[in-house]
Design an enzyme around this catalytic site. Structure first.
Site, PDB file in Angstrom:
ATOM      1  N   ALA A 293     -11.860   2.741   3.186  1.00 34.51           N
ATOM      2  CA  ALA A 293     -10.802   1.883   2.646  1.00 34.51           C
ATOM      3  C   ALA A 293      -9.878   2.649   1.703  1.00 34.51           C
ATOM      4  CB  ALA A 293     -11.422   0.685   1.933  1.00 34.51           C
ATOM      5  N   HIS A 294      -8.861   1.947   1.219  1.00 31.79           N
ATOM      6  CA  HIS A 294      -7.831   2.611   0.412  1.00 31.79           C
ATOM      7  C   HIS A 294      -8.390   3.224  -0.869  1.00 31.79           C
ATOM      8  CE1 HIS A 294      -6.905  -1.704  -1.264  1.00 31.79           C
ATOM      9  NE2 HIS A 294      -7.975  -1.203  -1.823  1.00 31.79           N
ATOM     10  N   ASN A 295      -7.847   4.392  -1.209  1.00 30.02           N
ATOM     11  CA  ASN A 295      -8.149   5.106  -2.444  1.00 30.02           C
ATOM     12  C   ASN A 295      -9.570   5.641  -2.531  1.00 30.02           C
ATOM     13  OD1 ASN A 295      -5.882   2.942  -3.404  1.00 30.02           O
ATOM     14  ND2 ASN A 295      -5.652   4.901  -4.458  1.00 30.02           N
TER      15      ASN A 295
ATOM     16  N   GLN B   1       0.865  -1.176   0.000  1.00 27.16           N
ATOM     17  CA  GLN B   1       0.000   0.000   0.000  1.00 27.16           C
ATOM     18  C   GLN B   1       0.906   1.232   0.000  1.00 27.16           C
ATOM     19  OE1 GLN B   1      -3.814  -0.785   0.281  1.00 27.16           O
ATOM     20  NE2 GLN B   1      -2.542  -2.315  -0.704  1.00 27.16           N
TER      21      GLN B   1
END
Length: 345
Positions: free
Chosen positions: A253-255, A212
Site C-alpha cells: 500500500a501507499h507509503n 495520492q
C-alpha cells in the site's frame, strides 16, 4: 518530501485565504498580509517548511515536531494553543478532509499531450535506448525513459514520465505509472505499479478520495511477482529497496518502505506506511496493519496478522502475531487442557 514536479503540476497562484475559502476554514493570522501569502508546496507535517501546506488532526501528533515560521497548517481548534504563532493557521473541523479538498485544488497530474495518447505504440518524445527491445503491442507514453537492454513485452503499458533502468524485463500486460525503477528489475505478468492508494475520508454525506501525490521508487535487482500491486505514495513515496523478492498476488500500500533483500511470499498484504527493515522474510498470506515497523532480519510466518511493531531478528506467528516461542507454548498448553477436559468427560 515535496510534490514531484516530474509527475504533478502545482498551482503556485493560490493564497492562504483562497485555501481557507475552499476548505471552509478560518484563517488565524496577525495581519491580512499573511492571508495573501502564496502556497508553494504540500508536505507531511514532519517535513513542514515555510509557505508549504500541511495538516494535523490532534495535539498529540505535535510531539517532537518543529514547525517553521510561515508554514501553512490545517488544524482543528484544539491544536491552536499548541502551534507557534508565526504560522499560517487555518482552523477546520476535519483537517484530513480539508487537506483532500486543498490538494485537489493545488495539484494536478501531468498527463500526456493529447496527440501522444496512443492505445499502443511509442510516443514520439519517449526516450528509449536503442538496445531496448519493445514489443509492437506495448504502449510507451509521453516522456517515458527506457534504459539499455530492457525488454518490454506485449500489452505492457508504461505511463507518462516513468523511468525504467537498464537490463529490466517488463512482462506482458503489466502497468507502470508514477514510478522510478532501477536496473535489473523484473516486473512479471499483470503487475500494477503506481496506482492510487486507498486514501478515503468520510464527509457528511459522501466519501472523499484523498489525492495520492507521491510515486513508487524501486531499487536495483528487484523481482515483482505476477498480479502484485504497489501503490504510489499518498504524500511522499512508496519505496522498495535493492534485491527485494516479491511473490505473486502481493499488495504493497501507499507509503510503505521495504528494506534491501526482503523476501515476501504470495498473498501478503501491507497497509499504508508500513516500514520493513533489511532482510525481512514474510510467509504467505500474512497481513501487516498500517504505520507499523518491522526490524531487520525479522521473520513473519505465514497467515500471521501483525498488529504491533516487531523487533529486529524476531520470529512471529499467529493473530495477533507474537513471538513464535510464546505462541507455540500457549498452543501446546491449550491442547493439554483440551485433552484433560476430554479425558474427564
Amino acid at each position: 518530501m515535496t510534490i514531484n514536479r516530474t509527475f504533478y503540476d502545482f498551482d503556485e497562484t493560490v493564497t492562504v485565504a483562497d485555501i481557507a475559502v475552499i476548505v471552509g476554514g478560518v484563517v488565524v493570522a496577525p495581519s491580512s498580509a499573511i492571508s495573501a501569502s502564496l502556497i508553494t508546496d504540500i508536505v507531511p507535517l514532519h517535513s513542514a517548511t515555510s509557505e508549504a501546506l500541511s495538516y494535523i488532526s490532534s495535539p498529540k501528533h505535535l510531539a517532537g515536531q518543529v514547525i517553521p515560521d510561515n508554514a501553512v497548517i490545517l488544524a482543528p481548534e484544539s491544536c491552536q494553543n499548541s502551534l507557534p504563532d508565526a504560522i499560517h493557521l487555518i482552523i477546520v473541523d476535519n483537517p484530513r478532509l480539508a487537506y483532500a479538498k486543498a490538494a485537489q485544488r493545488l495539484v494536478t497530474e501531468r498527463v500526456a499531450p493529447k496527440a501522444h495518447r496512443t492505445t499502443a505504440g511509442i510516443a514520439p518524445d519517449a526516450r528509449i535506448d536503442p538496445t531496448a527491445q519493445i514489443s509492437p503491442r506495448a504502449t510507451i507514453m509521453h516522456d517515458a525513459v527506457i534504459g539499455a537492454g530492457t525488454i518490454i513485452e506485449a500489452g505492457a503499458i508504461i505511463y507518462p514520465h516513468v523511468t525504467i533502468g537498464a537490463q529490466c524485463h517488463i512482462f506482458a500486460n503489466s502497468s507502470i505509472a508514477f514510478a522510478d525503477i532501477g536496473d535489473h528489475v523484473v516486473v512479471r505478468n499483470g503487475v500494477v505499479i503506481g496506482s492510487a492508494g486507498f486514501g478515503l475520508e468520510l464527509a457528511s454525506e459522501s466519501v472523499v478520495k484523498v489525492p495520492q501525490l507521491g510515486i513508487v521508487r524501486i531499487a536495483d535487482g528487484c523481482d515483482i511477482g505476477s498480479n502484485s500491486t504497489i501503490d504510489r505514495g499518498a504524500l511522499g513515496d512508496t519505496i522498495v529497496g535493492k534485491m527485494v523478492m516479491l511473490d505473486n498476488l502481493c499488495h504493497i500500500a501507499h507509503n510503505c518502505v521495504i528494506g534491501d533483500n526482503c523476501m515476501i511470499a504470495a498473498q501478503v498484504g501491507m497497509a499504508g506506511s508500513v516500514t520493513l527493515g533489511k532482510n525481512v522474510i514474510i510467509g504467505g498470506q500474512a497481513g501487516i496493519s498500517g504505520h507499523l515497523t518491522v526490524g531487520d532480519g525479522a521473520i513473519i510466518m505465514g497467515h500471521s496478522g501483525v498488529t504491533k511493531n516487531i523487533d529486529a531478528n524476531t520470529t512471529v506467528v499467529g493473530f495477533p502475531a507474537e513471538a513464535s516461542g510464546d505462541y507455540w507454548r500457549k498452543l501446546a498448553g491449550l491442547r493439554r487442557l483440551l485433552k484433560q477436559s476430554d479425558n474427564k468427560n
